[in-house]
Design an enzyme around this catalytic site. Structure first.
Site, PDB file in Angstrom:
ATOM      1  N   GLN A 259       0.834  -1.198   0.000  1.00  0.00           N
ATOM      2  CA  GLN A 259       0.000   0.000   0.000  1.00  0.00           C
ATOM      3  C   GLN A 259       0.870   1.249   0.000  1.00  0.00           C
ATOM      4  O   GLN A 259       0.606   2.203  -0.734  1.00  0.00           O
ATOM      5  CB  GLN A 259      -0.923   0.005   1.232  1.00  0.00           C
ATOM      6  N   HIS A 262       2.280   2.970  -3.227  1.00  0.00           N
ATOM      7  CA  HIS A 262       1.405   3.671  -4.177  1.00  0.00           C
ATOM      8  C   HIS A 262       1.650   5.169  -4.192  1.00  0.00           C
ATOM      9  O   HIS A 262       1.715   5.799  -5.242  1.00  0.00           O
ATOM     10  CB  HIS A 262      -0.074   3.437  -3.833  1.00  0.00           C
ATOM     11  N   GLU A 327     -10.061   1.251   3.183  1.00  0.00           N
ATOM     12  CA  GLU A 327     -10.294   0.752   1.834  1.00  0.00           C
ATOM     13  C   GLU A 327     -10.044  -0.765   1.773  1.00  0.00           C
ATOM     14  O   GLU A 327     -10.871  -1.513   1.251  1.00  0.00           O
ATOM     15  CB  GLU A 327      -9.338   1.485   0.886  1.00  0.00           C
ATOM     16  N   HIS A 328      -8.888  -1.200   2.301  1.00  0.00           N
ATOM     17  CA  HIS A 328      -8.525  -2.614   2.291  1.00  0.00           C
ATOM     18  C   HIS A 328      -8.307  -3.083   3.722  1.00  0.00           C
ATOM     19  O   HIS A 328      -7.613  -2.408   4.487  1.00  0.00           O
ATOM     20  CB  HIS A 328      -7.209  -2.846   1.548  1.00  0.00           C
ATOM     21  N   ASP A 361      -5.940  -6.529  -6.270  1.00  0.00           N
ATOM     22  CA  ASP A 361      -5.634  -5.433  -7.196  1.00  0.00           C
ATOM     23  C   ASP A 361      -5.662  -5.896  -8.645  1.00  0.00           C
ATOM     24  O   ASP A 361      -5.891  -5.088  -9.549  1.00  0.00           O
ATOM     25  CB  ASP A 361      -4.234  -4.869  -6.902  1.00  0.00           C
ATOM     26  N   HIS A 420     -52.945  17.754  -7.598  1.00  0.00           N
ATOM     27  CA  HIS A 420     -52.634  16.333  -7.364  1.00  0.00           C
ATOM     28  C   HIS A 420     -53.927  15.583  -7.041  1.00  0.00           C
ATOM     29  O   HIS A 420     -54.209  14.519  -7.609  1.00  0.00           O
ATOM     30  CB  HIS A 420     -51.674  16.177  -6.174  1.00  0.00           C
TER      31      HIS A 420
END
Lengths: 429, 429
Positions: A259, A262, A327-328, A361, A420
């Site tokens: 991670q 990145h 996220e993970h 991934d 209506h």
């Protein structure tokens, strides 16, 4: 890197600080993006030409400067070595299979009152996919965005990607061939997102825009949400690994670094019930960083945002995981099921010791475009639903209107909406 | 009101103008909202007190000024006359039944490669629902927003609503009782949305914000998208009625006015294959406007945004309907099925002559919160999905990693992400 322990007196304050630490918004970027969107909306292709020259050093002069043809993508595909081509094909096949099973069913039923009702899912007409140039030009990302759109049934799938100094990435073009992209435009940045949303003389507008990008691209998508649909507001990416001492610390170190490599803003956090194991992982990270080709980025991320949290028991982990809403999330334990049940907020969960996040991934099948920056509290990963929309329908006959119409009349009058009421009353007569 | 005919030479240009005519954005509102969000984020309840006094003439002094208790909602419910109470209960029951069937299934399967994968849907922890005060305080709207959240399983459901000069609408409180709202805060406007998103000392923050509001509320939601989830960017509302000459023109006139009476920015459009029928509908609208209690609003909307489009054949209607991508589409013909199949973009479709749009506003069951301003091209009506999120999961054993891991390693190396590759390689040894 921070060391925290739930037994520390001030743990709650420290943890709260960790959760809230990473800042995303940048007012300068927002103002610049607003300008770029306005220029592209007003001046179209002329604005794109200027921005392309300024930011990418790429002149959009003749038609060939504007597009990458399907033929060039086919050539890139044919030119791949067979191992890589096989890997891309395996990834595409597995992603396709997972997302095909995601297609939502239509509904059509008639209830006891005689009211027929239901909903029909349909694809959007056109989707735009942003593909970054340079370092972050990932073929896997193109597959993860394009295949769900194709599976959804989108007829026109458009890629925009910058080609700095004219260069493009053959792997990305090969992935575009596999995914069946219809058009590739050589424009990038917020200006590309604006062109997709508003349309220009050359680029016809789309309905939905997805795909990763830098801060300008992300902000452009955020500002254009509502003009078009977007996948999500993207922020810095993160992994949370929950691991007991029976793991190989080398494996866990590599997972955390996968991670961190990145981006310097990425965040890697380990939660363990064994302080000694935590120290071993830390040592392995230092060792691996010494030889890692991406060590500059990974070290910046780990030093600035990394954390090892020691808990008294892994039973404490889900509450922390739910605050982090990562996220993970890896659950590197012998029996991950109880933890999986207790973790309410996560983009994707990786179960057991043999499921490193990196398989998700590339080749596992589920989408790798996931909510970041604690957004798993309310957001989901990319799916075919992001490229579809639901139209509900209602059908009444005289008897059904007789059964439920009077209640509509009463409520319409009570809300002060007489037309209506009248539209129902006239038919009830 | 505009009259168009597809046989006119300049129809395409006229129609394009009609499609693009209504402007939504207002830069002044956006700047004001940015200020309000910043103030509430920085100063919390103190900012709410100031704004409440300034905009609603409501002092937030003692605790009782801040909240409406569940007991008061129960009292309002008990005080309703029995017809209205029955109508609200019928509406709630039908909305609940429709949305319960909408709950998405989880997935959990193991494929041929031995990869276990799937997804789990879970509700968000807390949802905030904006309820307008004054004219637009609709109990039906509260039910349409709150019931899907409850069905989704949201544990904490919070309403914010302005109480101008301290006043609230007993029908809305009764609806809150039926829907089981947990908290009602007497704050409104962009400041209420900010309080829900950021939290204050008194108001705990939520994960998702839905519900209608004025331009300030809509803009606040748009700006806070990403900090929280929101239902959608709301714009002016619209109805498209596709009707042949075999309809009662009075009925169709009432249907068009039922949209027009909502707001001067509403849009009502009739497409018919019979010019004489179109003229009859126009006459009926003028007649009905003469006695309609909401005629001021309805006339402003009809005069400014209304249109009657005469087509050579109703076969031409779907293409126009897809351009308009209207929130509501009525198909007032004997056999609506072929038209339904051809209309790709619509929020909700009302089939046949006995299905006035107003039944969908109150009691049919499907949600009345629908995409407006042409957003049916890419957006769907409110559903339980807006209050849930999906967590994917992946589980591999040694054999499964052996089957797909090498492809992940190849792709990771090709993307220049060596730590990704290493996390898989170490386990493959």
């Amino acid at each position: 890197m921070q060391q925290l322990s739930t037994s520390d007196q001030n743990f709650t304050a420290q943890f709260r600080k960790l959760v809230n630490a990473r800042r995303e918004s940048d007012a300068d970027v927002a103002l610049q993006v607003t300008d770029i969107l306005r220029e592209v909306r007003a001046r179209g292709d002329a604005a794109l030409e200027e921005y392309s020259m300024r930011y990418d050093g790429h002149a959009l002069t003749i038609d060939d400067d504007w597009v990458i043809t399907p033929e060039r993508c086919k050539d890139a595909y044919d030119g791949l070595d067979s191992e890589l081509r096989g890997a891309l094909e395996l990834a595409a096949d597995r992603i396709r299979a997972y997302h095909e099973a995601q297609l939502p069913p239509d509904r059509d039923f008639t209830d006891a009152a005689g009211v027929r009702q239901g909903a029909i899912w349909r694809p959007v007409d056109a989707a735009g996919l942003y593909v970054p140039g340079g370092r972050a030009a990932y073929p896997s990302s193109l597959l993860m965005n394009a295949i769900p759109a194709k599976v959804a049934g989108v007829e026109r799938l458009v890629v925009t990607t910058p080609t700095p100094k004219g260069e493009s990435n053959p792997l990305v073009l090969a992935a575009a061939h596999i995914a069946g992209i219809d058009e590739i435009w050589r424009v990038g940045g917020a200006q590309a997102v604006a062109a997709l949303a508003y349309g220009t003389d050359r680029i016809e507008k789309v309905d939905v825009i997805t795909g990763p990008g830098n801060a300008w691209v992300a902000e452009a998508k955020r500002q254009l949400y509502g003009v078009v649909g977007i996948d999500m507001v993207a922020g810095p990416s993160e992994i949370l690994v929950i691991a007991d001492k029976d793991n190989n610390p080398e494996w866990i170190a590599a997972d955390l670094l996968s991670q961190a490599e990145h981006d310097p803003t990425s965040q890697s956090i380990l939660i363990t019930d064994d302080a000694t194991f935590g120290a071993l992982v830390e040592d392995c990270i230092d060792l691996q960083l010494a030889t890692l080709a991406t060590s500059k980025t990974a070290k910046a991320s780990w030093d600035e945002h990394g954390a090892i949290i020691v808990v008294g028991s892994l039973d404490e982990a889900p509450a922390l995981a739910n605050e982090l809403a990562a996220e993970h999330v890896e659950l590197a334990v012998a029996d991950p099921e109880p933890l999986l049940k207790a973790i309410r907020h996560a983009g994707s969960v990786f179960l057991g010791r043999m499921t490193p996040e990196a398989v998700g991934d590339y080749v596992a099948g589920p989408n790798h475009v996931l909510p970041t920056g604690r957004r798993a509290r309310f957001a989901s990963g990319l799916s075919v639903l992001d490229f579809m929309k639901r139209t509900s329908f209602i059908s009444l006959d005289e008897a059904a209107l007789g059964a439920i119409g009077p209640a509509a009349v009463a409520l319409a009058h009570a809300e002060g909406l007489p037309a209506h009421a009248k539209s129902v009353e006239l038919r009830l007569k």
